[in-house]
Design a protein around this motif. Structure first.
Motif, PDB file in Angstrom:
ATOM      1  N   ILE A 245      38.105   4.218 -32.675  1.00 41.69           N
ATOM      2  CA  ILE A 245      36.944   4.613 -31.872  1.00 41.69           C
ATOM      3  C   ILE A 245      35.912   5.279 -32.776  1.00 41.69           C
ATOM      4  O   ILE A 245      36.250   6.175 -33.559  1.00 41.69           O
ATOM      5  N   PRO A 246      34.647   4.848 -32.718  1.00 42.62           N
ATOM      6  CA  PRO A 246      33.621   5.445 -33.593  1.00 42.62           C
ATOM      7  C   PRO A 246      33.375   6.916 -33.267  1.00 42.62           C
ATOM      8  O   PRO A 246      33.525   7.349 -32.123  1.00 42.62           O
ATOM      9  N   ARG A 247      32.989   7.651 -34.289  1.00 37.53           N
ATOM     10  CA  ARG A 247      32.718   9.079 -34.113  1.00 37.53           C
ATOM     11  C   ARG A 247      31.450   9.322 -33.319  1.00 37.53           C
ATOM     12  O   ARG A 247      31.325  10.311 -32.612  1.00 37.53           O
ATOM     13  N   VAL A 248      30.487   8.419 -33.457  1.00 37.82           N
ATOM     14  CA  VAL A 248      29.242   8.512 -32.694  1.00 37.82           C
ATOM     15  C   VAL A 248      28.960   7.155 -32.073  1.00 37.82           C
ATOM     16  O   VAL A 248      29.399   6.119 -32.575  1.00 37.82           O
ATOM     17  N   ARG A 249      28.227   7.173 -30.981  1.00 33.55           N
ATOM     18  CA  ARG A 249      27.901   5.937 -30.281  1.00 33.55           C
ATOM     19  C   ARG A 249      27.039   5.038 -31.170  1.00 33.55           C
ATOM     20  O   ARG A 249      26.117   5.478 -31.831  1.00 33.55           O
TER      21      ARG A 249
ATOM     22  N   PRO B 297      17.817   1.491 -43.232  1.00 34.46           N
ATOM     23  CA  PRO B 297      17.517   2.930 -43.190  1.00 34.46           C
ATOM     24  C   PRO B 297      17.943   3.576 -41.874  1.00 34.46           C
ATOM     25  O   PRO B 297      17.719   3.026 -40.797  1.00 34.46           O
ATOM     26  N   GLN B 298      18.603   4.723 -41.978  1.00 35.88           N
ATOM     27  CA  GLN B 298      19.045   5.483 -40.817  1.00 35.88           C
ATOM     28  C   GLN B 298      18.497   6.907 -40.936  1.00 35.88           C
ATOM     29  O   GLN B 298      17.933   7.286 -41.957  1.00 35.88           O
ATOM     30  N   SER B 299      18.686   7.681 -39.891  1.00 38.14           N
ATOM     31  CA  SER B 299      18.317   9.087 -39.969  1.00 38.14           C
ATOM     32  C   SER B 299      19.178   9.776 -41.013  1.00 38.14           C
ATOM     33  O   SER B 299      20.266   9.296 -41.351  1.00 38.14           O
ATOM     34  N   ARG B 300      18.712  10.898 -41.540  1.00 37.01           N
ATOM     35  CA  ARG B 300      19.380  11.565 -42.656  1.00 37.01           C
ATOM     36  C   ARG B 300      20.838  11.907 -42.343  1.00 37.01           C
ATOM     37  O   ARG B 300      21.698  11.839 -43.207  1.00 37.01           O
ATOM     38  N   ALA B 301      21.121  12.248 -41.087  1.00 36.95           N
ATOM     39  CA  ALA B 301      22.480  12.661 -40.718  1.00 36.95           C
ATOM     40  C   ALA B 301      23.352  11.501 -40.281  1.00 36.95           C
ATOM     41  O   ALA B 301      24.518  11.690 -39.942  1.00 36.95           O
ATOM     42  N   ARG B 302      22.835  10.290 -40.306  1.00 40.67           N
ATOM     43  CA  ARG B 302      23.557   9.125 -39.796  1.00 40.67           C
ATOM     44  C   ARG B 302      23.869   8.167 -40.947  1.00 40.67           C
ATOM     45  O   ARG B 302      23.018   7.402 -41.366  1.00 40.67           O
ATOM     46  N   ARG B 303      25.080   8.203 -41.446  1.00 40.45           N
ATOM     47  CA  ARG B 303      25.472   7.338 -42.557  1.00 40.45           C
ATOM     48  C   ARG B 303      26.030   6.023 -42.014  1.00 40.45           C
ATOM     49  O   ARG B 303      26.530   5.947 -40.893  1.00 40.45           O
ATOM     50  N   THR B 304      25.930   4.983 -42.821  1.00 45.08           N
ATOM     51  CA  THR B 304      26.485   3.673 -42.473  1.00 45.08           C
ATOM     52  C   THR B 304      27.877   3.547 -43.073  1.00 45.08           C
ATOM     53  O   THR B 304      28.072   3.827 -44.262  1.00 45.08           O
ATOM     54  N   LEU B 305      28.838   3.165 -42.263  1.00 49.11           N
ATOM     55  CA  LEU B 305      30.209   3.025 -42.727  1.00 49.11           C
ATOM     56  C   LEU B 305      30.410   1.677 -43.412  1.00 49.11           C
ATOM     57  O   LEU B 305      29.959   0.640 -42.917  1.00 49.11           O
TER      58      LEU B 305
ATOM     59  N   ALA C 113      36.191  -9.838 -36.905  1.00 45.89           N
ATOM     60  CA  ALA C 113      36.086  -8.409 -37.181  1.00 45.89           C
ATOM     61  C   ALA C 113      34.817  -7.827 -36.558  1.00 45.89           C
ATOM     62  O   ALA C 113      34.830  -6.721 -36.004  1.00 45.89           O
ATOM     63  N   ALA C 114      33.714  -8.571 -36.650  1.00 46.92           N
ATOM     64  CA  ALA C 114      32.451  -8.101 -36.082  1.00 46.92           C
ATOM     65  C   ALA C 114      32.560  -7.944 -34.565  1.00 46.92           C
ATOM     66  O   ALA C 114      32.075  -6.956 -33.992  1.00 46.92           O
ATOM     67  N   ILE C 115      33.197  -8.905 -33.908  1.00 48.02           N
ATOM     68  CA  ILE C 115      33.366  -8.829 -32.458  1.00 48.02           C
ATOM     69  C   ILE C 115      34.254  -7.648 -32.082  1.00 48.02           C
ATOM     70  O   ILE C 115      33.970  -6.905 -31.140  1.00 48.02           O
ATOM     71  N   THR C 116      35.348  -7.464 -32.837  1.00 46.49           N
ATOM     72  CA  THR C 116      36.262  -6.347 -32.576  1.00 46.49           C
ATOM     73  C   THR C 116      35.541  -5.010 -32.712  1.00 46.49           C
ATOM     74  O   THR C 116      35.681  -4.120 -31.867  1.00 46.49           O
ATOM     75  N   CYS C 117      34.759  -4.861 -33.795  1.00 46.41           N
ATOM     76  CA  CYS C 117      34.040  -3.601 -34.020  1.00 46.41           C
ATOM     77  C   CYS C 117      32.956  -3.382 -32.971  1.00 46.41           C
ATOM     78  O   CYS C 117      32.750  -2.260 -32.501  1.00 46.41           O
ATOM     79  N   ASN C 118      32.260  -4.447 -32.612  1.00 43.73           N
ATOM     80  CA  ASN C 118      31.227  -4.324 -31.596  1.00 43.73           C
ATOM     81  C   ASN C 118      31.833  -3.892 -30.261  1.00 43.73           C
ATOM     82  O   ASN C 118      31.294  -3.013 -29.582  1.00 43.73           O
ATOM     83  N   ASN C 119      32.964  -4.478 -29.900  1.00 45.28           N
ATOM     84  CA  ASN C 119      33.618  -4.126 -28.648  1.00 45.28           C
ATOM     85  C   ASN C 119      34.110  -2.677 -28.645  1.00 45.28           C
ATOM     86  O   ASN C 119      34.230  -2.053 -27.591  1.00 45.28           O
ATOM     87  N   ALA C 120      34.408  -2.146 -29.839  1.00 42.60           N
ATOM     88  CA  ALA C 120      34.869  -0.760 -29.945  1.00 42.60           C
ATOM     89  C   ALA C 120      33.720   0.238 -29.888  1.00 42.60           C
ATOM     90  O   ALA C 120      33.953   1.436 -29.749  1.00 42.60           O
ATOM     91  N   GLY C 121      32.472  -0.260 -30.026  1.00 42.31           N
ATOM     92  CA  GLY C 121      31.327   0.624 -29.938  1.00 42.31           C
ATOM     93  C   GLY C 121      30.526   0.783 -31.209  1.00 42.31           C
ATOM     94  O   GLY C 121      29.653   1.658 -31.289  1.00 42.31           O
ATOM     95  N   TYR C 122      30.797  -0.045 -32.234  1.00 40.19           N
ATOM     96  CA  TYR C 122      30.051   0.022 -33.490  1.00 40.19           C
ATOM     97  C   TYR C 122      28.830  -0.895 -33.443  1.00 40.19           C
ATOM     98  O   TYR C 122      28.791  -1.876 -32.693  1.00 40.19           O
TER      99      TYR C 122
ATOM    100  N   SER D  64      35.004   3.682 -45.083  1.00 38.85           N
ATOM    101  CA  SER D  64      35.811   4.087 -43.930  1.00 38.85           C
ATOM    102  C   SER D  64      36.606   2.887 -43.412  1.00 38.85           C
ATOM    103  O   SER D  64      36.068   2.035 -42.705  1.00 38.85           O
ATOM    104  N   PRO D  65      37.892   2.780 -43.756  1.00 35.83           N
ATOM    105  CA  PRO D  65      38.722   1.651 -43.307  1.00 35.83           C
ATOM    106  C   PRO D  65      39.157   1.810 -41.853  1.00 35.83           C
ATOM    107  O   PRO D  65      40.280   2.217 -41.560  1.00 35.83           O
ATOM    108  N   VAL D  66      38.276   1.483 -40.927  1.00 35.59           N
ATOM    109  CA  VAL D  66      38.556   1.705 -39.505  1.00 35.59           C
ATOM    110  C   VAL D  66      39.198   0.498 -38.828  1.00 35.59           C
ATOM    111  O   VAL D  66      39.588   0.584 -37.656  1.00 35.59           O
TER     112      VAL D  66
END
Length: 266
Positions: A210-214, A129-137, A234-243, A176-178
């Motif tokens: 780069i993620p749209r939000v921190r 669960p996230q805040s209403r304006a915060r979607r999970t990619l 992939a998880a390490i790459t995304c984490n290092n990018a700020g996800y 979202s294919p980031v």
């Protein structure tokens, strides 16, 4: 690599994947599947793209949540001093394995409609669960351009697009294919042709936008998990990018030798 370089790479990836001759051939194959006598994608039985027996077998080998413990894994991320959960809709083998291979390597594109509801259900169950304006990619593992040229489509992304089109994904999820391959690796072959040591060294070949939000939350998606190194990198790459990597979902996992119940993949 800056954001402009990532945009150029993404545009190149899309352009290469949509080469007209390849898509014409793909369209002709799909048309032929409807107009000409077909054979079962799993057993080869004539006059049926997927015979009732094999369709039933594949469905029995796939699970809807809650998933059995044997189809859950925790991937260790030593570089991040943590781990992520990975849920699998099934175990790779028998009719399910043959169906996945037919979908990926023999252009049996229609099978995405069979697989997508299970992927969607597992993703919905993995949603934190996230805040209403915060979607999970929902982030599919990228496909090499060499594989796209051969197949005419991206298997993992196509399944997710099917689930999205059918309205199966939770409103809190957004496809979202980031993730992309670095320029030097976009023409490389499939993971199954690489050794275990080569797979473990793949993280340097991926880049993430780069993620749209921190700390943007994401779920990673792949078709088959074998050693777990692809999702791990992939998880390490995304984490290092700020996800914020919440976990992963795969259509099927391959159990390690001698593992009948599951456990951690190291």
């Amino acid at each position: 690599m800056g954001s402009n370089d990532r945009e150029i790479l993404r545009d190149l990836d899309q352009l290469y994947g949509q080469r007209v001759p390849q898509w014409v051939r793909f369209a002709l194959r799909e048309t032929a599947n409807f107009l000409l006598p077909a054979s079962c994608a799993v057993c080869g039985r004539a006059d049926d793209r997927l015979c009732p027996t094999c369709r039933g077998a594949v469905r029995r080998q796939l699970c809807l949540p809650p998933l059995p413990d044997s189809q859950s894994r925790y991937l260790e991320l030593p570089a991040l001093a943590g781990q992520i959960p990975v849920a699998a809709c099934g175990v790779y083998g028998n009719e399910l394995a043959r169906a996945i291979l037919s979908y990926k390597d023999h252009q049996r594109y229609f099978l995405k409609e069979l697989f997508s509801p299970y992927l969607a259900a597992a993703l919905n169950a993995s949603l934190v669960p996230q805040s209403r304006a915060r979607r999970t990619l929902v982030v599919p593992m990228p496909t090499s351009l060499k594989a796209i040229a051969r197949r005419g489509y991206r298997p993992v992304e196509a399944m997710l697009q099917s689930a999205e089109r059918l309205g199966l994904l939770d409103a809190g999820l957004e496809l979202s294919p980031v993730l992309h391959y670095r320029m030097g690796q976009v023409f490389s072959g499939a993971q199954k042709s690489k050794s275990g040591s080569d797979r473990r060294g793949q993280h340097a070949q991926l880049i993430a936008e780069i993620p749209r939000v921190r700390q943007q939350p994401i779920l990673l998606v792949d078709d088959v998990m074998t050693t777990g190194s692809t999702l791990q990198n992939a998880a390490i790459t995304c984490n290092n990018a700020g996800y914020d990597v919440l976990g992963g979902v795969v259509l099927a996992l391959t159990r390690p030798p001698g593992d009948d119940r599951g456990g951690q993949l190291r």
